[in-house]
Design a protein around this motif. Structure first.
Motif, PDB file in Angstrom:
ATOM      1  N   TRP A 150      67.713  86.466 104.363  1.00 30.52           N
ATOM      2  CA  TRP A 150      67.744  87.819 104.922  1.00 30.52           C
ATOM      3  C   TRP A 150      66.405  88.520 104.771  1.00 30.52           C
ATOM      4  CZ3 TRP A 150      71.969  88.768 107.736  1.00 30.52           C
ATOM      5  CH2 TRP A 150      73.083  87.969 107.495  1.00 30.52           C
ATOM      6  N   ALA A 151      66.132  89.438 105.709  1.00 33.19           N
ATOM      7  CA  ALA A 151      64.847  90.141 105.744  1.00 33.19           C
ATOM      8  C   ALA A 151      64.973  91.565 105.204  1.00 33.19           C
ATOM      9  CB  ALA A 151      64.315  90.174 107.177  1.00 33.19           C
ATOM     10  N   THR A 152      63.886  92.027 104.615  1.00 28.80           N
ATOM     11  CA  THR A 152      63.816  93.418 104.175  1.00 28.80           C
ATOM     12  C   THR A 152      63.615  94.303 105.407  1.00 28.80           C
ATOM     13  OG1 THR A 152      61.456  93.179 103.812  1.00 28.80           O
ATOM     14  CG2 THR A 152      62.847  92.875 101.905  1.00 28.80           C
ATOM     15  N   PRO A 153      63.850  95.587 105.389  1.00 28.72           N
ATOM     16  CA  PRO A 153      64.062  96.365 104.170  1.00 28.72           C
ATOM     17  C   PRO A 153      65.510  96.440 103.704  1.00 28.72           C
ATOM     18  CG  PRO A 153      63.910  97.864 106.024  1.00 28.72           C
ATOM     19  CD  PRO A 153      63.693  96.467 106.572  1.00 28.72           C
ATOM     20  N   ASP A 154      66.490  96.167 104.613  1.00 33.14           N
ATOM     21  CA  ASP A 154      67.881  96.399 104.221  1.00 33.14           C
ATOM     22  C   ASP A 154      68.762  95.152 104.236  1.00 33.14           C
ATOM     23  OD1 ASP A 154      67.992  95.994 106.915  1.00 33.14           O
ATOM     24  OD2 ASP A 154      68.933  97.917 107.389  1.00 33.14           O
ATOM     25  N   TRP A 162      65.156  81.857 110.819  1.00 37.62           N
ATOM     26  CA  TRP A 162      66.545  81.639 110.438  1.00 37.62           C
ATOM     27  C   TRP A 162      67.459  82.357 111.418  1.00 37.62           C
ATOM     28  CZ3 TRP A 162      67.744  78.192 106.718  1.00 37.62           C
ATOM     29  CH2 TRP A 162      66.710  77.803 105.872  1.00 37.62           C
ATOM     30  N   SER A 163      68.682  81.803 111.611  1.00 36.45           N
ATOM     31  CA  SER A 163      69.628  82.423 112.538  1.00 36.45           C
ATOM     32  C   SER A 163      71.062  82.139 112.066  1.00 36.45           C
ATOM     33  CB  SER A 163      69.431  81.886 113.966  1.00 36.45           C
ATOM     34  OG  SER A 163      69.676  80.483 113.991  1.00 36.45           O
ATOM     35  N   GLY A 164      72.021  82.576 112.863  1.00 37.18           N
ATOM     36  CA  GLY A 164      73.428  82.409 112.528  1.00 37.18           C
ATOM     37  C   GLY A 164      73.991  83.656 111.865  1.00 37.18           C
ATOM     38  N   THR A 165      75.317  83.708 111.774  1.00 30.15           N
ATOM     39  CA  THR A 165      75.955  84.900 111.198  1.00 30.15           C
ATOM     40  C   THR A 165      75.636  85.051 109.716  1.00 30.15           C
ATOM     41  OG1 THR A 165      77.967  83.651 110.774  1.00 30.15           O
ATOM     42  CG2 THR A 165      77.877  84.918 112.827  1.00 30.15           C
ATOM     43  N   LYS A 166      75.271  83.954 109.056  1.00 33.33           N
ATOM     44  CA  LYS A 166      74.909  84.009 107.647  1.00 33.33           C
ATOM     45  C   LYS A 166      73.414  83.742 107.431  1.00 33.33           C
ATOM     46  CE  LYS A 166      79.346  82.917 105.603  1.00 33.33           C
ATOM     47  NZ  LYS A 166      80.026  82.145 104.598  1.00 33.33           N
TER      48      LYS A 166
END
Length: 170
Positions: A150-154, A162-166
């Motif tokens: 996952w990417a910042t900031p949130d 990266w991809s996909g629902t997770k």
């Protein structure tokens, strides 16, 4: 008369601000208490004390001398109403914030909101003036095969590549 009983080592007797006699009990050089059953005369000079022999800090104060004030902002009280202070004689005076809050006074809402900080995909940072500087309420997003990348900031979108629902598909 109205002075403290012999149950306390009488080193100095003086009048309290309201006129009642009190007794000074050193306790390692600090401690200004009233007679048993009364409240403590406390303040910046002697520390913010309580207990029949000045053996404890008042809530919200810490350190061996009970002079360290637990932080809080905006009239919200100790730790801004969003945490607990490490108070007492062995305490540090630092706040331990509730879930979703950060900062030295627990006055910062974590990125993503206090209900689901960092969108549940990272860790909310408490903050540190550094070095390096860590901004209170910022996220360190998950970057692993189990939780995703996952990417910042949130932590609401996938890291680049990266991809996909997770966010766990390359």
């Amino acid at each position: 008369g109205d002075y403290c009983t012999s149950a306390y080592v009488e080193t100095q007797v003086e009048a309290c601000s309201w006129g009642a006699p009190s007794q000074f009990t050193p306790l390692g050089g600090t401690g200004k208490c009233t007679c048993p059953g009364s409240t403590v005369v406390s303040g910046a000079e002697f520390g913010y004390l309580t207990g029949s022999a000045c053996e404890k800090c008042l809530p919200g104060y810490a350190g061996s001398d009970c002079k360290t004030v637990c932080p809080g902002v905006g009239g919200l009280g100790i730790c801004s109403g969003h945490g607990a202070c490490e108070d007492g004689r062995s305490g540090t005076g630092r706040c331990v914030c509730e879930w979703g809050y950060a900062g030295s006074a627990c006055d910062v809402v974590c990125t993503g909101g206090y209900v689901l900080p960092c969108n549940g995909r990272g860790k909310c940072q408490q903050g540190d003036p550094g070095p390096p500087l860590i901004i209170a309420g910022s996220c360190i997003c998950s970057e692993n095969d189990v939780e995703g990348y996952w990417a910042t900031p949130d932590c609401a979108s996938c890291l680049i590549g990266w991809s996909g629902t997770k966010c766990n598909i390359r």
